[in-house]
Design an enzyme around this catalytic site. Structure first.
Site, mmCIF file in Angstrom:
data_model
loop_
_atom_site.group_PDB
_atom_site.id
_atom_site.type_symbol
_atom_site.label_atom_id
_atom_site.label_comp_id
_atom_site.label_asym_id
_atom_site.label_seq_id
_atom_site.Cartn_x
_atom_site.Cartn_y
_atom_site.Cartn_z
ATOM 1 N N LYS A 16 0.823 -1.133 -0.040
ATOM 2 C CA LYS A 16 0.221 0.259 -0.252
ATOM 3 C C LYS A 16 0.722 1.428 0.095
ATOM 4 C CE LYS A 16 -4.270 -1.559 1.295
ATOM 5 N NZ LYS A 16 -5.883 -1.919 2.979
ATOM 6 N N LYS A 75 -5.611 -9.225 -6.251
ATOM 7 C CA LYS A 75 -6.233 -9.833 -4.841
ATOM 8 C C LYS A 75 -7.651 -9.379 -5.421
ATOM 9 C CE LYS A 75 -7.008 -7.696 -0.739
ATOM 10 N NZ LYS A 75 -7.427 -7.735 0.226
ATOM 11 N N LYS A 82 -11.828 -3.740 -2.723
ATOM 12 C CA LYS A 82 -12.964 -2.959 -2.959
ATOM 13 C C LYS A 82 -12.798 -1.576 -3.159
ATOM 14 C CE LYS A 82 -13.879 -3.171 1.837
ATOM 15 N NZ LYS A 82 -12.539 -3.236 2.826
HETATM 16 N N1 AQP Z 1 -10.078 -10.622 -2.211
HETATM 17 C C1 AQP Z 1 -10.519 -11.591 -0.979
HETATM 18 N N2 AQP Z 1 -10.196 -12.636 -0.514
HETATM 19 C C2 AQP Z 1 -10.506 -13.044 0.806
HETATM 20 N N3 AQP Z 1 -10.944 -12.028 1.528
HETATM 21 C C3 AQP Z 1 -10.678 -11.322 1.507
HETATM 22 N N4 AQP Z 1 -10.966 -9.798 2.466
HETATM 23 C C4 AQP Z 1 -10.666 -8.750 1.525
HETATM 24 N N5 AQP Z 1 -10.290 -9.488 0.297
HETATM 25 C C5 AQP Z 1 -10.182 -10.687 0.172
HETATM 26 C C6 AQP Z 1 -11.039 -10.597 3.491
HETATM 27 O O1 AQP Z 1 -12.025 -9.592 4.462
HETATM 28 C C7 AQP Z 1 -11.468 -9.293 5.446
HETATM 29 C C8 AQP Z 1 -11.580 -7.598 5.550
HETATM 30 O O2 AQP Z 1 -10.640 -7.141 4.607
HETATM 31 P P1 AQP Z 1 -10.927 -5.613 4.800
HETATM 32 O O3 AQP Z 1 -11.981 -4.413 4.531
HETATM 33 O O4 AQP Z 1 -10.583 -5.409 6.414
HETATM 34 O O5 AQP Z 1 -9.669 -5.256 3.577
HETATM 35 P P2 AQP Z 1 -8.653 -5.509 2.656
HETATM 36 O O6 AQP Z 1 -7.956 -6.819 2.870
HETATM 37 O O7 AQP Z 1 -7.526 -4.413 2.140
HETATM 38 O O8 AQP Z 1 -10.023 -5.680 2.102
HETATM 39 P P3 AQP Z 1 -9.842 -4.786 0.493
HETATM 40 O O9 AQP Z 1 -11.328 -5.509 0.041
HETATM 41 O O10 AQP Z 1 -8.584 -5.112 -0.341
HETATM 42 O O11 AQP Z 1 -10.037 -3.699 1.148
HETATM 43 P P4 AQP Z 1 -8.773 -2.062 0.597
HETATM 44 O O12 AQP Z 1 -9.507 -2.470 -1.154
HETATM 45 O O13 AQP Z 1 -9.706 -0.619 0.877
HETATM 46 O O14 AQP Z 1 -7.766 -2.239 1.667
HETATM 47 C C9 AQP Z 1 -10.633 -9.509 6.177
HETATM 48 O O15 AQP Z 1 -10.729 -10.624 7.098
HETATM 49 C C10 AQP Z 1 -9.426 -10.011 4.287
HETATM 50 O O16 AQP Z 1 -8.583 -11.056 4.781
#
Ligand code: AQP
Length: 340
Positions: A120, A203, A206
């Protein structure tokens, strides 16, 4: 094995940094619902809004709205605010109070090795926020302020949970106590790492700028079907063994998504669809995704019609959370030597 000294307790959270995706659902939320319904653990689920401002500036009104929408997503997916404790992180000050102690326990070297920080912050680390660097210490506090014994998450959070265990162990060792549990990650299911629909090496996220790369829990049936139809694949048919998915990240991803939604193993999916062209498989996958997800999106829309009720649920959840967190923080301050 968990230490019998600690109450079996689950904590997990999501950032309201955008809408929830299929990755959040299959990677974590489905397990949250299972663990709540199993009734073997007390379950605590959070919208980690303080984490959501670490990577970029969030518009304040949008952040408030996303926090409500994520809450609606949890409830629509099956989290019951009576059986589980459901709240947003910033309403329970004990998280940040414990995080300060953990900032003094965690080492710079540990934090610098976190792959999420490296991904990030990228090449622009000098310009990244201090909050992004300290993110895993706040996450450790989120978990340990409840003495949580289990944390259901997706694969990408494994390293942060190892750090949480390291922080708990170092605190216990430094102060000569057996106070914080060594939390167990729960990384289970066929889709612990759901990948981007247009690039199977990334991955699903969101905050990806392209909406075509993900399925949002707010997408309607037509949008879900269209995104699956347009998902990247390769020209070969489905293989007859899992091994045949090696080197085919997009194909593997669609098989894993199918398995996660159908609650079967990827090997079973491959056995059932061996030899099918992806054109056909995508139709079956779209039908399954619509069947499993469309009711979540309509229920979220219904819940979002009554925002005052969502706010009330979160305030009540925060009160219940504080009842657990406050004595644990008090004891921590006592151990550390803060005059009370
Ligand atoms: N692609 C994924 N596959 C499986 N698990 C996922 N998680 C997120 N993306 C996937 C799981 O969702 C939980 C919450 O994640 P988060 O919202 O705290 O942050 P993140 O992991 O950084 O998710 P994003 O969607 O990628 O958010 P942004 O884009 O804002 O950084 C966790 O348990 C994570 O493992």
């Amino acid at each position: 094995m968990s230490d019998p000294k600690f109450t079996p307790r689950v904590f997990s959270g999501m950032q309201p940094s955008g809408g929830l995706t299929l990755g959040n659902y299959l990677g974590a939320m489905k397990r949250w619902v299972d663990m709540q319904n199993a009734g073997t653990h007390q379950t605590i689920y959070c919208m980690v809004d303080l984490h959501a401002i670490t990577a970029k500036l969030q518009d304040p009104d949008t952040l408030r709205e996303s926090t409500r929408e994520v809450c609606a997503g949890y409830i629509a997916a099956g989290i019951d605010p009576e059986r589980s404790i459901l709240f947003n992180q910033s309403q329970v000050a004990e998280h940040t109070q414990l995080a300060w102690i953990f900032n003094c326990v965690a080492r710079m070297g540990w934090m610098g090795r976190m792959t999420q920080w490296k991904d990030k912050a990228g090449k622009n680390a000098e310009n990244a926020s201090l909050g992004l660097f300290a993110y895993p210490a706040l996450m450790a506090a989120d978990i340990l302020v409840y003495h949580a014994t289990h944390v259901p998450v997706g694969e990408d959070q494994k390293q942060h949970l190892e750090l949480t265990r390291d922080i708990a162990a170092k605190f216990n060792h430094d102060y000569g106590v057996d106070f914080f549990p060594i939390t167990e990650p729960v990384i289970e299911g066929a889709a612990t790492r759901v990948m981007n629909l247009q690039d199977g090496t990334k991955k699903m996220s969101k905050s990806d700028p392209s909406d075509r790369t993900r399925i949002n829990l707010t997408d309607d049936a037509d949008t879900i079907a269209k995104k699956i139809r347009k998902a990247k694949t390769d020209p070969d048919p489905l293989p007859d063994t899992i091994k045949g998915l090696d080197g085919r990240p997009e194909a593997r991803n669609l098989v894993n998504i199918y398995a996660g939604l159908a609650e079967v193993t990827p090997a079973e999916v491959v056995a059932q669809h061996a030899g099918s062209q992806f054109g056909h498989f995508k139709v079956a996958l779209a039908d399954l995704a619509v069947e499993k997800l469309a009711s979540i999106s309509s229920e979220m829309a219904r819940l979002m019609d009554d925002k005052a009720e969502i706010d009330r649920i979160l305030r009540r959840g925060a009160e219940r959370a504080r009842e657990i967190a406050s004595p644990i923080l008090d004891q921590t301050y006592d151990i550390v030597g803060m005059l009370r």
